[in-house]
Design an enzyme around this catalytic site. Structure first.
Site, PDB file in Angstrom:
ATOM      1  CB  THR A 238      -0.801 -14.688  -6.464  1.00  0.00           C
ATOM      2  OG1 THR A 238      -1.403 -14.828  -7.634  1.00  0.00           O
ATOM      3  CG2 THR A 238       0.519 -13.867  -6.288  1.00  0.00           C
ATOM      4  CG  LEU A 239      -0.836 -13.571  -1.354  1.00  0.00           C
ATOM      5  CD1 LEU A 239      -1.477 -12.698  -0.301  1.00  0.00           C
ATOM      6  CD2 LEU A 239       0.511 -13.080  -1.688  1.00  0.00           C
TER       7      LEU A 239
ATOM      8  CG  PHE B  98     -12.040  -6.975 -13.160  1.00  0.00           C
ATOM      9  CD1 PHE B  98     -11.070  -8.068 -12.887  1.00  0.00           C
ATOM     10  CD2 PHE B  98     -11.386  -5.821 -13.658  1.00  0.00           C
ATOM     11  CE1 PHE B  98      -9.841  -7.930 -13.017  1.00  0.00           C
ATOM     12  CE2 PHE B  98      -9.908  -5.827 -13.978  1.00  0.00           C
ATOM     13  CZ  PHE B  98      -9.172  -7.097 -13.579  1.00  0.00           C
TER      14      PHE B  98
ATOM     15  NE  ARG C 239      -0.404  -1.199 -13.848  1.00  0.00           N
ATOM     16  CZ  ARG C 239      -0.932  -2.523 -13.616  1.00  0.00           C
ATOM     17  NH1 ARG C 239      -1.224  -2.677 -12.254  1.00  0.00           N
ATOM     18  NH2 ARG C 239      -0.661  -3.558 -14.317  1.00  0.00           N
TER      19      ARG C 239
ATOM     20  N   GLY D 183       0.806  -4.173  -9.220  1.00  0.00           N
ATOM     21  CA  GLY D 183      -0.682  -3.703  -8.620  1.00  0.00           C
ATOM     22  C   GLY D 183      -0.528  -3.356  -7.345  1.00  0.00           C
TER      23      GLY D 183
ATOM     24  CE  LYS E 248     -12.213  -9.026  -6.620  1.00  0.00           C
ATOM     25  NZ  LYS E 248     -11.879  -9.577  -8.145  1.00  0.00           N
TER      26      LYS E 248
ATOM     27  CG  ASP F 238      -3.812  -4.104 -14.715  1.00  0.00           C
ATOM     28  OD1 ASP F 238      -3.834  -4.729 -13.818  1.00  0.00           O
ATOM     29  OD2 ASP F 238      -3.659  -4.397 -16.061  1.00  0.00           O
TER      30      ASP F 238
ATOM     31  CG  ASP G 126      -9.676 -13.786  -7.257  1.00  0.00           C
ATOM     32  OD1 ASP G 126     -10.942 -13.776  -6.512  1.00  0.00           O
ATOM     33  OD2 ASP G 126      -9.637 -14.078  -8.403  1.00  0.00           O
ATOM     34  CB  THR G 127      -7.854 -18.171  -6.292  1.00  0.00           C
ATOM     35  OG1 THR G 127      -6.250 -17.579  -6.857  1.00  0.00           O
ATOM     36  CG2 THR G 127      -8.674 -17.833  -7.624  1.00  0.00           C
ATOM     37  N   GLY G 128      -5.947 -16.860  -3.839  1.00  0.00           N
ATOM     38  CA  GLY G 128      -5.155 -17.136  -2.858  1.00  0.00           C
ATOM     39  C   GLY G 128      -3.635 -17.850  -3.642  1.00  0.00           C
TER      40      GLY G 128
ATOM     41  CD  GLU H 140      -1.103  -9.490  -4.406  1.00  0.00           C
ATOM     42  OE1 GLU H 140      -0.408  -8.400  -4.759  1.00  0.00           O
ATOM     43  OE2 GLU H 140      -1.079 -10.360  -5.242  1.00  0.00           O
ATOM     44  CG  ASP H 141      -2.896  -6.096  -6.487  1.00  0.00           C
ATOM     45  OD1 ASP H 141      -2.976  -7.343  -5.954  1.00  0.00           O
ATOM     46  OD2 ASP H 141      -2.787  -5.933  -7.737  1.00  0.00           O
TER      47      ASP H 141
END
Ligand code: 5GP
Ligand code: MG
Length: 176
Positions: A106-107, A151, A164, A42, A130, A158, A102-104, A98-99
């Site tokens: 991933t990071l 979304f 994309r 992304g 977000k 994507d 959201d929840t955090g 990062e693109d």
């Protein structure tokens, strides 16, 4: 079932903000070498524009690919690395690009993973925050835009691998 797209960020507005972010980043790291670490897939469009807005003597670029498990459009807290970092990060200043945050999850996962590479510093730059949907505490150093819900697609983002390539950012409106 089709989707309708609603424009949220025009290419012009994105370009202006990316230039500002580039200036802020150049100021913070002034005179120091920097490693930009993009999260695939992304973030590749954002990273490509951002790196050209950064004015530093030495900028290196690398990518990591992460896969979140659970629902297709939100991560469920389980993250797997499918392509790791290749550049040596030890003693380096690393800016993760990062693109969307959201929840955090991933990071937060990546922050822990990067510790094993022993960088001098790790900071986070995300294109869209977000923030209201955050599940884990996370400090973002640079944020392009705050968009609370919806979304989003385009500019690297994507929906089932489509959209994309769009130069703006759109909200997907599902039609039944
Ligand atoms: P989280 O912060 O929840 O761990 O996950 C963020 C990841 O979920 C982002 O890297 C992105 O891949 C995906 N994501 C979250 N919101 C959206 C969205 O609105 N559109 C798209 N295309 N991906 C999203
Ligand atoms: Mg992502």
């Amino acid at each position: 079932m089709g989707e309708e797209l609603r424009l949220l960020l025009s290419p012009e507005r994105i370009a202006e903000r990316v230039k500002e972010l580039g200036r802020e980043i150049s100021q913070l790291y002034r005179g120091r070498p920097l490693v930009l670490l993009g999260i695939l897939k992304g973030a590749f469009v954002f990273l490509a524009d951002l790196m050209r807005a950064i004015d530093l003597p030495e900028v290196q670029v690398d990518f990591i690919r992460l896969k979140s498990y659970g629902f297709s459009d939100t991560s469920a807290g389980e993250v797997q690395i499918t392509k790791d970092v290749e550049l040596p990060l030890r003693g380096k200043d690393v800016l993760v690009v990062e693109d969307i945050v959201d929840t955090g999850y991933t990071l937060a996962f990546l922050r822990e993973h990067l510790r094993t590479h022993e960088p001098a510093s790790v900071r986070f730059c995300c294109f869209i925050d977000k923030a209201e949907r955050r599940k884990v505490p996370l400090e973002l150093d640079f944020v392009g835009f705050k968009i609370p819900r919806g979304f989003l697609v385009g500019y690297g983002l994507d929906y089932a691998e489509r959209y994309r390539h769009l130069p703006g950012v759109y909200e997907v409106l599902l039609q039944k």
